[in-house]
Motif scaffolding. Structure first.
Motif, PDB file in Angstrom:
ATOM      1  N   THR A 174       4.349  -0.263   0.949  1.00 16.31           N
ATOM      2  CA  THR A 174       4.101   0.693  -0.335  1.00 16.31           C
ATOM      3  C   THR A 174       4.338   0.090  -1.467  1.00 16.31           C
ATOM      4  N   ASP A 175       5.572  -0.288  -1.437  1.00 15.74           N
ATOM      5  CA  ASP A 175       6.309  -0.796  -2.772  1.00 15.74           C
ATOM      6  C   ASP A 175       5.655  -2.073  -3.081  1.00 15.74           C
ATOM      7  N   GLN A 475      -6.377   7.357   6.621  1.00 15.54           N
ATOM      8  CA  GLN A 475      -5.371   7.891   5.571  1.00 15.54           C
ATOM      9  C   GLN A 475      -4.049   7.171   5.454  1.00 15.54           C
ATOM     10  N   ILE A 476      -4.207   6.077   5.970  1.00 15.82           N
ATOM     11  CA  ILE A 476      -2.631   5.000   6.030  1.00 15.82           C
ATOM     12  C   ILE A 476      -3.082   4.063   4.958  1.00 15.82           C
ATOM     13  N   THR A 480      -0.842   4.683   1.809  1.00 18.06           N
ATOM     14  CA  THR A 480      -0.960   5.974   2.356  1.00 18.06           C
ATOM     15  C   THR A 480      -1.644   6.823   1.136  1.00 18.06           C
ATOM     16  N   ASN A 481      -2.243   8.074   1.849  1.00 17.97           N
ATOM     17  CA  ASN A 481      -2.863   9.050   1.013  1.00 17.97           C
ATOM     18  C   ASN A 481      -1.625   9.686  -0.179  1.00 17.97           C
ATOM     19  N   GLN A 482      -0.552   9.540   0.561  1.00 17.87           N
ATOM     20  CA  GLN A 482       0.497  10.189  -0.293  1.00 17.87           C
ATOM     21  C   GLN A 482       0.697   9.131  -1.713  1.00 17.87           C
ATOM     22  N   ILE A 483       0.746   7.866  -1.758  1.00 27.50           N
ATOM     23  CA  ILE A 483       0.670   7.271  -2.695  1.00 27.50           C
ATOM     24  C   ILE A 483      -0.252   7.284  -3.521  1.00 27.50           C
ATOM     25  N   GLN A 485      -2.023  10.063  -3.869  1.00 21.21           N
ATOM     26  CA  GLN A 485      -1.741  11.211  -4.770  1.00 21.21           C
ATOM     27  C   GLN A 485      -0.988  10.967  -5.919  1.00 21.21           C
ATOM     28  N   MET A 486       0.100  10.078  -5.730  1.00 17.97           N
ATOM     29  CA  MET A 486       0.931   9.606  -6.974  1.00 17.97           C
ATOM     30  C   MET A 486      -0.005   8.935  -7.908  1.00 17.97           C
ATOM     31  N   PHE A 503       8.107   8.406 -10.215  1.00 18.42           N
ATOM     32  CA  PHE A 503       9.139   7.849  -8.814  1.00 18.42           C
ATOM     33  C   PHE A 503      10.471   8.021  -9.251  1.00 18.42           C
TER      34      PHE A 503
END
Lengths: 504, 380
Positions: A174-175, A475-476, A480-483, A485-486, A503
């Motif tokens: 992710t990063d 979704q991954i 990811t969907n969470q990133i 969203q951010m 963050f």
């Protein structure tokens, strides 16, 4: 006198109050800003995909899935070749670079169509274009011309050479995909400047199409502690010294394509294959600053790719609906056809609604990309007319001149120096919305299909369980969907809130 | 009707429950844990026949079998306790135990109103090997074979769980001219039965299933003719608790793995468990597990105390916990990122197993419709 009479200035102010037209009505904007040919190109892309589905994918995809389940090391070389015989890898490459020049707007419905039969096999084609969308924002015209012309040529010769995107590492995922986190990433790969090029060391993982591709668009960092300012992109073709393939991941779904490990052991990359360096004079001198440009390059890539993931998820969600509908027409439940139970009709209606909503979203993202993202230059009417009218021989004739540094400078001037925060936020924000919404909705549909297909839905031969496995990947990956969203918050919510911090 | 707010709930089976739970946990950790990925390869890899036998050795196929037939004489609630523990590690063996227990429950329901001793006596492997059953189908959705009234049965029984490894199956069949349907015991080794290749399914891979074709196969009627739906509904009350237990075990396992992984994995300069967004997802999973736990315990207590309408609680628990488990295991994958999608890690299997478990006892949507139909009928 009309009660709502306003001056031109007031009208502009009202429209700027927000949500702005450029932010919230991308499809409306496209009505007058896109060339007329785009409409025909989208229809052509859909028709080609449907023909390919009917003649190639549909008759064999379920049987093929079983082969992949039985042997995770099985690779779909034959499908890859057939797609090449159909010229699908150069379909959307601009004629300037030797491709067939179909409007990129058509890529997304094309991907939905292919994925509606098999997301895994469709993924082979999609990831190739993801690779193109990765190398494109370097705007290194010489290398682009070389690689993309090779794609078209190899395709004609029956041995297509595909592109992929190489970034994820075992400890950095992710990063290294989120520019705001670059400097906190635990980067494990090493890059060293040597005479005439660079040497690369380390492992990259989860590389979609890794084993199936020829041109690997790789991302490294010259200074791991300052990754945000030292990003380097280069191209590693198969056969490069020190480059090899590692393991193939054993995935839950999307089995037609691969998730590969790529290994770099003192892998030498000549300067001629370095597409973008942070110390490039143009970048260093740019008023935007290197970090801003790197952020924009990442967003050029993900704006294009995440809408594509939305299209894949829409394709899978649509198939879930179609499988459930087909089943409901034949299955008798409690003495009546399933389709005649009102509760089943409502579930099917929800599934149709989900698919329609999902399609609108990824198309809105594609429109945003046409206006404000990677494809904005190609969408300009004069450029479109020029590329469309001039014959293929003309572009072959001028091909040697495309490699001139001047061409790269002009591209970069347009895409880096003249690019705006607002454009970046709209294209990147909408792509994230499309990605995480379409994949969430796709999973809802896959779940609903299993709800009304009972034990039959669990069986491989009905195809619904495959949708459930395939759609989860959407979704991954591509963050990811969470990133996502951010990123949506960063681009479309927080951008208007000066005190916000990210963050934390 | 059902929920008895004023009725005291006794817990007379606490010791037995703890003992069975420990036994199941022990079996799961010793016999299943190491081979999860390999066992999940079935039918493209070997079946975990040893684990299926081990479950027999510890008596899991006789838990809800009367003691006079060699069983432990417990109810489905005790089976549920075992299933939850097995499912924390690998729900496939739990599905094997579930299938056998469901078949035994059908016979037990029949034995309440007719003498089934000869039938029990005719099952040579009773309590020592699992019986086959259509665990993922409800009567309203099943295409049944036909019984001829003369002790023979013909047609297809689809998705017969354990059909390729069990000696006997309990299957429903309709009889032309007679109302409703009945349950029958068939010998799966009879030469008139043809079996398909193993079914490739979404989840619970190591719990095998096949379609069978019967051609005038000898069969034994279980209980009264035409009583199929009555026995099924009674069975489904207790076995709903077992389905809930499987979903609960899978969900808890996913949460625990997510907690461990997010504590180990670094992204963006810190352990990902320290990112607030991750914490929120973990919080949702924790709450889902705790809610499921509470609901399951309540349903089990109502069953053990034979509270009025306990079956409604059990069925509601199965539906609700089943849905929670699918949502929770989806998040369980998400918290692992790309690793969650890979077979080297346990989350993707749990996601598939949770979804497959949701289909136990029939089509998910139809179970809700039948629930409300029965509820309205009960409250008339």
């Amino acid at each position: 006198m009309k009660p709502w009479k306003f001056s031109r200035k007031e009208r502009a102010r009202l429209l700027n109050d927000g949500p702005k037209i450029q932010e919230a009505y991308n499809s409306l904007e496209c009505q007058h800003r896109l060339p007329k040919s785009a409409h025909k190109d989208v229809e052509t892309a859909i028709a080609i995909a449907r023909k390919f589905n009917n003649e190639v994918l549909r008759p064999m995809y379920l049987e093929r899935e079983l082969k992949h389940m039985e042997d995770h090391s099985f690779l779909s070389w034959d499908i890859l070749k057939i797609a090449g015989d159909w010229r699908l890898y150069s379909l959307f490459i601009p004629k300037l670079f030797g491709g067939q020049g179909l409007n990129f707007l058509g890529l997304y419905p094309f991907i939905e169509e292919i994925s509606s039969v098999c997301a895994g096999l469709g993924h082979i084609i999609f990831v190739h274009y993801l690779g193109i969308a990765t190398v494109f924002p370097s705007f290194n015209a010489g290398i682009l011309n070389k690689i993309l012309r090779d794609v078209a040529k190899s395709e004609k010769e029956g041995a297509p050479r595909l592109l992929d995107l190489v970034i994820t590492e075992p400890d950095a995922g992710t990063d290294v995909q989120e520019p705001l986190l670059f400097n906190k990433a635990r980067i494990g790969t090493d890059l060293k400047k040597v005479k005439g090029g660079y040497t690369l060391n380390g492992r990259k993982i989860f590389i979609s199409n890794g084993h199936l591709s020829y041109w690997h668009i790789v991302m490294f960092w010259a200074d791991k502690k300052n990754a945000a300012d030292t990003f380097i992109q280069m191209v590693v073709p198969n056969g490069s010294r020190g480059f090899s393939f590692g393991t193939l991941e054993k995935k839950m779904g999307n089995l037609g394509s691969t998730a590969s490990e790529l290994i770099f052991e003192d892998c030498f990359v000549p300067d001629s294959m370095v597409t973008l360096e942070c110390n490039d004079p143009h970048l260093v001198k740019s008023p935007k600053g290197v970090r801003w440009i790197i952020h924009s390059i990442v967003d050029f890539v993900v704006s294009s790719s995440r809408a594509g993931v939305g299209a894949i998820a829409t394709g899978v969600g649509r198939t879930s609906y179609e499988k459930a509908l087909e089943y409901a027409r034949k299955k008798t439940v409690d003495g009546d056809l399933l389709i005649n139970h009102q509760w089943a009709q409502i579930i099917l209606t929800d599934m149709y609604r989900n698919t329609a909503m999902s399609r609108l979203l990824y198309m809105e993202s594609a429109y945003a990309d046409m206006l404000s993202g990677l494809f904005k230059l190609l969408a300009k009417k004069p450029v479109d007319v020029f590329l469309r009218v001039m014959p293929e021989w003309y572009f072959s004739l001028i091909s040697p001149f495309i490699g001139l540094r001047l061409v790269t400078r002009l591209f970069r001037k347009y895409y880096f120096d003249w690019y705006t925060d607002e454009e970046r936020n709209v294209s990147s924000g909408w792509a994230s919305i499309a990605k995480y919404t379409c994949s969430d909705v796709g999973l809802v549909n896959a779940n609903l299909a299993l709800d009304i297909m009972g034990a039959d839905g669990l069986r491989h031969e009905f195809g619904a369980e495959k949708c459930f496995r395939d759609v989860k990947l959407q979704q991954i990956y591509e963050s990811t969907n969470q990133i996502n969203q951010m990123n949506t918050f960063y681009c479309l919510v927080g951008s208007a809130v000066p005190e916000v911090q990210y963050f934390k | 009707m059902n929920v008895m707010i004023n009725q005291p709930l006794n817990d007379t089976l606490c010791d037995e429950r703890l003992a069975f739970a420990e036994l199941a946990r022990d079996l799961a950790n010793k016999k299943l844990l190491e081979g999860i990925e390999e066992n999940d390869r079935y039918p493209f890899g070997p079946l975990f026949a040893e684990a299926i036998k081990d479950a027999a050795v510890v008596g899991f196929y006789g838990v809800n079998l009367a003691s006079e037939h060699g069983g432990v004489d417990m109810n489905a609630g005790m089976v549920a306790v075992i299933l939850e523990q097995l499912s924390l590690v690998d729900a496939s063996l739990a599905a094997v135990v579930f299938t056998n227990a469901a078949a035994l429950e059908i016979i037990r329901q029949a034995s309440l109103e007719s003498d089934c001793s000869p039938l029990y006596a005719g099952i040579s492997s009773l309590g020592t090997a699992p019986l086959a059953f259509q665990s993922f189908s409800g009567p309203g959705e099943t295409d049944m074979p036909q019984a001829d009234g003369g002790g023979r049965i013909s047609g297809k029984a689809r998705y017969l769980v354990l059909g390729d490894i069990a000696d006997y199956a309990v299957i429903p069949a309709a009889q032309a001219g007679a109302g409703g349907f009945s349950w029958y015991l068939v010998d799966l080794n009879d030469e008139s039965i043809a079996k398909s290749k193993p079914i490739v399914s979404l989840g619970l891979h190591a719990c095998p299933a096949v379609d069978i074709s019967l051609r005038e196969t000898p069969c034994t009627l279980i209980g009264g003719p035409g009583c199929g739906l009555k026995y099924f509904d009674a069975m489904a009350d207790g076995m709903s608790l077992c389905a809930a237990a499987m979903s609960l075990g899978v969900m808890k396992g996913s949460f625990q793995s997510a907690l461990d992984y997010t504590s180990d994995r670094y992204q963006g300069g810190r352990q990902i468990i320290d990112w607030p967004q991750v914490r929120m997802m973990l919080a949702n999973m924790a709450i889902e597990s705790k809610t499921g736990d509470a609901l399951f315990s309540r349903a089990r207590q109502e069953m053990e105390n034979e509270c009025q309408g306990w079956g409604f609680t059990a069925r509601a628990a199965a539906v609700h916990i089943g849905e929670l488990a699918v949502k929770s295991t989806a998040d369980g994958i998400q918290l692992f990122g790309g690793n969650g999608y890979m077979k080297d890690y346990p989350q993707e299997k749990r996601f598939r197993d949770a979804r497959q478990s949701q289909c136990l006892l029939g089509m998910a949507a139809l179970k809700k419709i039948h629930y409300i139909t029965d509820y309205i009928e009960e409250n008339k």
